[in-house]
Design a protein around this motif. Structure first.
Motif, PDB file in Angstrom:
ATOM      1  N   GLY A  75       0.822  -1.203   0.000  1.00 51.44           N
ATOM      2  CA  GLY A  75       0.000   0.000   0.000  1.00 51.44           C
ATOM      3  C   GLY A  75       0.858   1.256   0.000  1.00 51.44           C
ATOM      4  N   ARG A  76       0.214   2.364   0.356  1.00 48.26           N
ATOM      5  CA  ARG A  76       0.897   3.649   0.303  1.00 48.26           C
ATOM      6  C   ARG A  76       0.561   4.486   1.530  1.00 48.26           C
ATOM      7  N   LEU A  77       1.375   5.488   1.749  1.00 47.93           N
ATOM      8  CA  LEU A  77       1.120   6.519   2.744  1.00 47.93           C
ATOM      9  C   LEU A  77       1.661   7.796   2.125  1.00 47.93           C
ATOM     10  N   ASP A  78       0.802   8.804   1.975  1.00 50.12           N
ATOM     11  CA  ASP A  78       1.190  10.025   1.260  1.00 50.12           C
ATOM     12  C   ASP A  78       2.503  10.615   1.760  1.00 50.12           C
ATOM     13  N   LYS A  79       3.220  11.265   0.870  1.00 44.64           N
ATOM     14  CA  LYS A  79       4.480  11.909   1.220  1.00 44.64           C
ATOM     15  C   LYS A  79       4.344  12.881   2.396  1.00 44.64           C
ATOM     16  N   PRO A  80       3.279  13.697   2.473  1.00 45.48           N
ATOM     17  CA  PRO A  80       3.138  14.621   3.605  1.00 45.48           C
ATOM     18  C   PRO A  80       2.656  13.952   4.891  1.00 45.48           C
ATOM     19  N   SER A  81       2.339  12.638   4.824  1.00 42.54           N
ATOM     20  CA  SER A  81       1.823  11.916   5.987  1.00 42.54           C
ATOM     21  C   SER A  81       2.928  11.083   6.622  1.00 42.54           C
ATOM     22  N   GLU A  82       2.680  10.660   7.858  1.00 42.97           N
ATOM     23  CA  GLU A  82       3.641   9.794   8.542  1.00 42.97           C
ATOM     24  C   GLU A  82       2.919   8.627   9.182  1.00 42.97           C
ATOM     25  N   GLY A  83       3.706   7.668   9.650  1.00 41.62           N
ATOM     26  CA  GLY A  83       3.119   6.579  10.398  1.00 41.62           C
ATOM     27  C   GLY A  83       3.463   5.201   9.886  1.00 41.62           C
ATOM     28  N   VAL A 105      -8.358  17.849  16.511  1.00 38.80           N
ATOM     29  CA  VAL A 105      -7.781  16.527  16.239  1.00 38.80           C
ATOM     30  C   VAL A 105      -8.868  15.455  16.320  1.00 38.80           C
ATOM     31  N   PHE A 106      -8.914  14.562  15.319  1.00 39.81           N
ATOM     32  CA  PHE A 106      -9.858  13.450  15.363  1.00 39.81           C
ATOM     33  C   PHE A 106      -9.142  12.153  15.003  1.00 39.81           C
ATOM     34  N   ARG A 107      -9.774  11.056  15.389  1.00 37.95           N
ATOM     35  CA  ARG A 107      -9.274   9.714  15.097  1.00 37.95           C
ATOM     36  C   ARG A 107     -10.251   9.059  14.133  1.00 37.95           C
ATOM     37  N   ILE A 108      -9.723   8.386  13.110  1.00 39.24           N
ATOM     38  CA  ILE A 108     -10.573   7.761  12.115  1.00 39.24           C
ATOM     39  C   ILE A 108     -10.054   6.365  11.788  1.00 39.24           C
ATOM     40  N   ILE A 109     -10.977   5.414  11.661  1.00 37.96           N
ATOM     41  CA  ILE A 109     -10.633   4.039  11.306  1.00 37.96           C
ATOM     42  C   ILE A 109     -11.260   3.737   9.950  1.00 37.96           C
ATOM     43  N   LEU A 110     -10.418   3.465   8.963  1.00 39.35           N
ATOM     44  CA  LEU A 110     -10.864   3.210   7.599  1.00 39.35           C
ATOM     45  C   LEU A 110     -10.692   1.748   7.211  1.00 39.35           C
ATOM     46  N   THR A 111     -11.560   1.297   6.317  1.00 41.07           N
ATOM     47  CA  THR A 111     -11.375  -0.018   5.701  1.00 41.07           C
ATOM     48  C   THR A 111     -11.163   0.146   4.200  1.00 41.07           C
ATOM     49  N   GLN A 112     -11.067   1.391   3.746  1.00 41.32           N
ATOM     50  CA  GLN A 112     -10.802   1.694   2.345  1.00 41.32           C
ATOM     51  C   GLN A 112      -9.406   2.271   2.206  1.00 41.32           C
ATOM     52  N   GLY A 113      -8.958   2.386   0.956  1.00 43.15           N
ATOM     53  CA  GLY A 113      -7.655   2.981   0.715  1.00 43.15           C
ATOM     54  C   GLY A 113      -7.669   3.830  -0.536  1.00 43.15           C
ATOM     55  N   LEU A 114      -8.674   4.693  -0.653  1.00 42.81           N
ATOM     56  CA  LEU A 114      -8.750   5.568  -1.815  1.00 42.81           C
ATOM     57  C   LEU A 114      -7.596   6.561  -1.805  1.00 42.81           C
ATOM     58  N   ASN A 115      -7.227   7.037  -2.970  1.00 43.58           N
ATOM     59  CA  ASN A 115      -6.116   7.974  -3.098  1.00 43.58           C
ATOM     60  C   ASN A 115      -6.361   9.244  -2.266  1.00 43.58           C
ATOM     61  N   ARG A 132      -8.971  14.264   1.079  1.00 42.15           N
ATOM     62  CA  ARG A 132     -10.068  14.631   0.173  1.00 42.15           C
ATOM     63  C   ARG A 132     -11.393  14.751   0.936  1.00 42.15           C
ATOM     64  N   MET A 133     -11.623  13.855   1.877  1.00 40.80           N
ATOM     65  CA  MET A 133     -12.847  13.920   2.680  1.00 40.80           C
ATOM     66  C   MET A 133     -12.906  15.230   3.469  1.00 40.80           C
ATOM     67  N   CYS A 134     -11.786  15.588   4.076  1.00 36.69           N
ATOM     68  CA  CYS A 134     -11.737  16.834   4.845  1.00 36.69           C
ATOM     69  C   CYS A 134     -11.922  18.053   3.934  1.00 36.69           C
TER      70      CYS A 134
END
Length: 244
Positions: free
Chosen positions: A104-112, A176-186, A191-193
């Motif tokens: 999978g991927r994790l955006d360049k501006p994101s961490e984790g 700050v919010f916490r979110i649990i996803l089961t999708q992996g859209l780009n 984009r949701m925010c």
């Protein structure tokens, strides 16, 4: 290897690259079977000699004891690509002695948290959408959150010509919010925010399935434990079998 298997699967199972990248290599004419350039969909038989860029590719061990599975705390600025010419690519950032690739991927501006492996088969199983493996993120935005924002994020947001699946969203603090996803859209969370008028200023993934980021500092990696791999293998057990 007792049966014919697809060439892209043979290459990915060997640990050379993911199946998608194997397809690219085949399309580019960089793969040979017994000295001949094959087509996409070609199958490999026992005894066939497969090479990539002239280097022989060996069949994977049946018990996968030669496979590598690691958890990495990707820092901001690292790009999840195996293309070595890309500055700041994840492979150079980790510097592992064996050939590995990200799941999978994790955006360049994101961490984790992100997994990397040399096991092409498990990459396909984990990434299959129907498996719905959950991933947890902590997200900071540019202005105060509202109950309406949390409600709409939870129920689904129209992005990329679809509506995101319902998910669990909880407010952690004012922004700050916490979110649990089961999708992996780009760029899904960003984009949701954006659709709801917010800008993500920090995004951190702290869990994939049962594996947590805790204990890994930014830029550090570790091998997944036997217990973690057992959980992952159980989670993908019902995955649609990959083509042979």
């Amino acid at each position: 290897m007792s049966t014919l298997i697809r060439l892209n699967k043979f290459i990915s199972d060997s640990g050379h690259c993911s199946r998608r990248e194997a397809d690219k290599l085949i399309e580019q004419g960089r793969v040979n079977i017994n000295g001949a350039i094959p087509e996409l969909g070609t199958k490999v038989a026992e005894g066939d000699i497969v090479t990539v860029d002239g280097n022989p590719i060996s069949a994977s061990a049946s018990d996968k004891t030669d496979r590598i599975y690691i958890a990495y705390h990707k820092p901001v600025g690292v790009t999840c690509t195996t293309e070595r010419h890309v500055k700041g690519n994840i492979i150079d950032a980790i510097g592992h002695k064996e050939r590995i690739f990200p799941i999978g991927r994790l955006d360049k501006p994101s961490e984790g948290l992100i997994f990397l492996t040399s096991d092409g088969d498990i990459v396909n199983k984990i990434l299959r959408a129907e498996n719905a493996h959950d991933k947890e993120y902590v997200v900071t935005v540019n202005r105060p959150l509202t109950a309406n924002f949390i409600d709409k994020m939870s129920k689904g947001v129209p992005i990329l010509n679809t509506v995101t699946k319902p998910c669990k969203v909880t407010m952690q603090s004012k922004m700050v919010f916490r979110i649990i996803l089961t999708q992996g859209l780009n760029r899904q969370i960003r984009r949701m925010c954006e659709y709801l008028g917010y800008e993500v200023t920090k995004l951190k993934r702290n869990r994939i399935m049962s594996v947590r980021l805790a204990g890994l500092k930014s830029g550090q990696w570790r091998n997944l434990t036997q217990e973690e791999m057992a959980d992952i293998n159980r989670a993908v057990l019902s995955s649609t079998k990959t083509a042979v």
